[in-house]
Motif scaffolding. Structure first.
Motif, PDB file in Angstrom:
ATOM      1  N   ARG A   5       0.830  -1.206   0.000  1.00  0.00           N
ATOM      2  CA  ARG A   5       0.000   0.000   0.000  1.00  0.00           C
ATOM      3  C   ARG A   5       0.867   1.260   0.000  1.00  0.00           C
ATOM      4  O   ARG A   5       2.056   1.245   0.336  1.00  0.00           O
ATOM      5  CB  ARG A   5      -0.910   0.010   1.231  1.00  0.00           C
ATOM      6  N   GLU A  21      -4.619   2.693  -1.188  1.00  0.00           N
ATOM      7  CA  GLU A  21      -4.839   2.447   0.230  1.00  0.00           C
ATOM      8  C   GLU A  21      -5.056   0.958   0.469  1.00  0.00           C
ATOM      9  O   GLU A  21      -5.387   0.198  -0.448  1.00  0.00           O
ATOM     10  CB  GLU A  21      -6.047   3.244   0.722  1.00  0.00           C
ATOM     11  N   ALA A  22      -4.881   0.556   1.709  1.00  0.00           N
ATOM     12  CA  ALA A  22      -5.119  -0.840   2.075  1.00  0.00           C
ATOM     13  C   ALA A  22      -6.553  -1.221   1.755  1.00  0.00           C
ATOM     14  O   ALA A  22      -7.482  -0.432   1.940  1.00  0.00           O
ATOM     15  CB  ALA A  22      -4.835  -1.048   3.555  1.00  0.00           C
ATOM     16  N   GLY A  23      -6.730  -2.435   1.273  1.00  0.00           N
ATOM     17  CA  GLY A  23      -8.083  -2.884   0.945  1.00  0.00           C
ATOM     18  C   GLY A  23      -8.082  -4.095   0.046  1.00  0.00           C
ATOM     19  O   GLY A  23      -7.078  -4.768  -0.139  1.00  0.00           O
ATOM     20  N   GLY A  24      -9.248  -4.350  -0.533  1.00  0.00           N
ATOM     21  CA  GLY A  24      -9.453  -5.508  -1.383  1.00  0.00           C
ATOM     22  C   GLY A  24     -10.525  -6.409  -0.787  1.00  0.00           C
ATOM     23  O   GLY A  24     -11.184  -6.046   0.190  1.00  0.00           O
ATOM     24  N   TYR A  27      -9.405  -7.598  -4.753  1.00  0.00           N
ATOM     25  CA  TYR A  27      -9.595  -7.164  -6.126  1.00  0.00           C
ATOM     26  C   TYR A  27      -9.207  -8.294  -7.068  1.00  0.00           C
ATOM     27  O   TYR A  27      -8.416  -9.167  -6.732  1.00  0.00           O
ATOM     28  CB  TYR A  27      -8.702  -5.959  -6.447  1.00  0.00           C
ATOM     29  N   LEU A  45      -5.043  -8.429  -2.426  1.00  0.00           N
ATOM     30  CA  LEU A  45      -5.188  -7.479  -1.326  1.00  0.00           C
ATOM     31  C   LEU A  45      -4.110  -6.408  -1.416  1.00  0.00           C
ATOM     32  O   LEU A  45      -3.006  -6.652  -1.908  1.00  0.00           O
ATOM     33  CB  LEU A  45      -5.079  -8.183   0.029  1.00  0.00           C
ATOM     34  N   GLY A  48      -1.920  -4.119   1.118  1.00  0.00           N
ATOM     35  CA  GLY A  48      -1.555  -4.069   2.529  1.00  0.00           C
ATOM     36  C   GLY A  48      -0.068  -3.811   2.676  1.00  0.00           C
ATOM     37  O   GLY A  48       0.509  -3.005   1.938  1.00  0.00           O
ATOM     38  N   ASN A  61      -6.406 -12.488   5.548  1.00  0.00           N
ATOM     39  CA  ASN A  61      -5.653 -11.240   5.454  1.00  0.00           C
ATOM     40  C   ASN A  61      -4.171 -11.405   5.778  1.00  0.00           C
ATOM     41  O   ASN A  61      -3.417 -10.435   5.723  1.00  0.00           O
ATOM     42  CB  ASN A  61      -6.267 -10.193   6.385  1.00  0.00           C
ATOM     43  N   ILE A  96      -4.547  -4.501   8.973  1.00  0.00           N
ATOM     44  CA  ILE A  96      -4.162  -4.248   7.584  1.00  0.00           C
ATOM     45  C   ILE A  96      -3.623  -5.554   7.019  1.00  0.00           C
ATOM     46  O   ILE A  96      -2.885  -6.270   7.694  1.00  0.00           O
ATOM     47  CB  ILE A  96      -3.086  -3.148   7.526  1.00  0.00           C
TER      48      ILE A  96
END
Length: 648
Positions: A35, A78-81, A83, A99, A101, A134, A186
């Motif tokens: 990220r 930014e951190a996330g997903g 995708y 992801l 992170g 995660n 995260i």
């Protein structure tokens, strides 16, 4: 005409295959991307190939340049997903479940390489509760190359943590990732690129090695002919040694093999296990020694599945129960934990036979390890007298080149392919293989940190990423009197490396095992590294993130007052009076000293040293009893205030 059509068809197929986009192993399903930094996506295709990447609602396009290597820059995210990513060219690829992170590279030697599967008996509840999509890991297989930096890995895939997959995660890496995730929530990706027994210089690039001419000029493995000849000669010598050992081994050549249940061990002598045969009647013997123990199994154990623990063996063993082979291990370090299938144990007399091959050094069984046969309800202690017989005596196995210690090879094979992949930082656990050259380690290790930062910076916007490392833990027997110690010198070199910006060191002398170079407590190692990361990489406002570090000393009469940094809420003598402080006068002879905490300093003295000049703390191979901490519970680093060359 038919031949011409086949030629045209094959040409079209060939061109299509060459044109298709190919991705590196790291760019694959379940990956974690770093990220808040520019990301690289890269691969290979035929020059001129048009490539379109669809990711997180945006599209990116490129045309493959003349060298066939394409690259696309993705702006920081930014951190996330999760995708999915679609790559469209003459072929179509979809990468799923991505992801965003933090990605940490986990490198070094065997204590970083050691997987959770080796820790399953110590942490069964942790493994059972490990499901967390995660936390993800990618394992880089050991691979060496001395001709050129490699562009890709041969194997590897991303795995999400669960009770099955986590068994292949680095133990240190997993506990580090787990601690960070529980703190920040995260996604955390760990890339393990570690090789047991490797030296620091094996992880240096060609450019970095040039600042060490003695090492650089000794590297002959760039010559493929020479490399092949060494491998061939080593293999031949090893094959010959084992072949001769086999034919000399009376236990395998006898009409009734010595592991057979019907064999009668007449005239066998007795030896206590655990122990080493050099100390019990077989001095300077290498080769094969057979061990045999008859046990009485109660009815409650008969027929039940069981486990057989035989500590650690130097060097190689094959284990038989009632004449059946139940397990074998090729080298000394893995713990011997062999499953016994249901039905193998019988009520009454049962026989365990262990065939031990010793390559060099002192053969036998590690002390202070578990030696037992047990079921869910019963345990049979196997320590004590065993019968033994020499099967074959030989010369030590011929020395062979350990390729993973040779400069450059692991960098080219395992680090170079990772460079385009953005990372948050590095955690490092290595140094054992350099302990016999401890005085040069600070320069080599500092060069490694700088080298990797330069290499990654050449492909990314990141600069001076955090580099967190583990100071050598305690190992081998401690000494009754202050003495020289290569392991202490190596720890000192690691301590000095803190002068390199944006680095942190985790002290672990209190959680080692004197008889095991691979201590099982990897949870505290991971947690302490995570604490360092919280301060250095995540900028948490922690009072301290490591134990006390030596700052300076003052001589007052017959006492020396030591001051420290990282004292936190104050110094602490854990479990009783301070131990492992030594003091010396002008004769440079160290004696174990009295020490106590006074006003957040440590005062050291000895009644026979009227004019003290120097102090050492935890200066030993295995200072497990060293007990200076801060009140946050973090141990002090070993140190010395002198630069004496020897201890009389």
């Amino acid at each position: 005409m038919k031949t011409f059509r086949l030629f045209v068809l094959s040409t079209v197929i060939s061109c299509t295959i060459q044109a298709q986009v190919r991705l590196p192993r790291l760019i694959s399903d379940n990956m974690v991307l770093q990220r808040e930094t520019q990301l690289n996506l890269w691969g290979w295709a035929t020059p001129g190939e048009n490539i379109t990447i669809s990711f997180a609602g945006k599209q990116y396009e490129t045309i493959t340049p003349a060298d066939g290597h394409w690259r696309v820059a993705i702006p920081p995210m930014e951190a996330g997903g999760p995708y999915d990513m679609k790559i469209d060219a003459s072929n179509h690829l979809t990468i799923k479940n991505i992801l965003i992170g933090d990605v940490w590279l986990c490198s070094g030697q065997s204590n970083m390489e050691l997987s959770m599967v080796r820790l399953k008996d110590k942490y069964p509840d942790v493994i059972a509760a490990s499901t967390n999509p995660n936390i993800r890991a990618f394992n880089v297989a050991t691979r060496m190359n001395w001709q050129q930096p490699l562009e890709d890995l041969e194997t590897g895939s991303w795995a999400m943590a669960d009770p099955e997959s986590v068994l292949q995660f680095s133990g240190v890496g997993y506990f580090f990732a787990k601690e960070l995730y529980e703190k920040y929530h995260i996604p955390i990706g760990i890339i393990r690129a570690a090789t047991g027994g490797s030296t620091a210089e094996a992880w240096l690039s060609d450019e970095a090695l040039q600042q060490f001419p003695a090492i650089y000029n000794s590297l002959r493995l760039r010559d493929q002919t020479y490399l092949d000849s060494i491998r061939k000669a080593d293999q031949k010598a090893s094959d010959n040694w084992y072949s001769q050992l086999w034919w000399k081994d009376k236990g395998m050549q006898a009409p009734v093999k010595w592991f057979d249940n019907s064999y009668n061990p007449q005239d066998w002598k007795t030896m206590n296990i655990p122990g080493y045969w050099h100390d019990q009647g077989l001095k300077n013997i290498h080769g094969v020694v057979w061990f045999r123990k008859t046990i009485q199994v109660p009815a409650s154990m008969a027929g039940q599945p069981a486990r057989l623990f035989l500590g650690n063996v130097v060097d190689r063993d094959s284990v038989y129960l009632n004449g059946q082979l139940i397990g074998t291990t090729q080298y000394q370090y893995p713990p011997r934990k062999y499953p016994v299938s249901a039905g193998m144990l019988k009520k009454g007399t049962n026989t365990i036979v262990v065939r031990v091959i010793n390559y060099t050094g002192n053969g036998g069984f590690y002390k202070d390890k578990p030696y037992q046969l047990f079921t869910a309800t019963d345990t049979i202690d196997l320590k004590g007298p065993w019968q033994y017989q020499l099967g074959a005596a030989t010369d030590p196995i011929p020395p062979a080149m350990t390729f993973y210690t040779q400069p450059l090879g692991l960098y080219n094979g395992m680090i170079a392919p990772l460079l385009p992949y953005a990372i948050k930082g590095v955690i490092w656990y290595q140094g054992e293989a350099n302990a016999d050259r401890a005085t040069e380690y600070c320069q080599i290790f500092s060069a490694l940190i700088k080298d990797w930062r330069i290499k990654w910076a050449g492909m990314h916007t990141m600069q001076n990423f955090p580099f967190l490392y583990v100071q050598l833990t305690s190992y081998m027997a401690s000494h009754p009197q202050p003495t020289n110690s290569n392991w202490a010198l190596l720890r000192e070199a690691q301590l000095k490396t803190l002068s390199v910006p944006n680095t942190a060191m985790t002290v672990t002398t209190d959680i080692g095992e004197w008889n095991d170079i691979h201590p099982l407590n990897k949870e505290d190692v991971g947690k302490r590294l995570a604490l360092a990361a919280r301060k250095l990489a995540y900028h948490d406002s922690l009072l301290v993130s490591s134990g006390p570090l030596y700052k300076d000393m003052t001589i007052q009469g017959n006492k020396i007052i030591i001051r420290f940094t990282n004292t936190g809420k104050g110094l602490l003598a854990k479990g009783g009076p301070l131990k492992y402080f030594a003091i010396a006068g002008p004769d440079e002879k160290f004696r174990w000293a009295h020490a106590e905490i006074v006003n957040n300093t440590v005062v050291v003295w000895h009644e026979s040293v009227s004019k003290p000049v120097a102090v050492r703390y935890a200066w030993d191979d295995s200072p497990l009893e060293a007990n200076l901490y801060n009140q946050e519970g973090l141990p002090a680093s070993p140190f010395r205030t002198d630069n004496f060359k020897a201890i009389p």
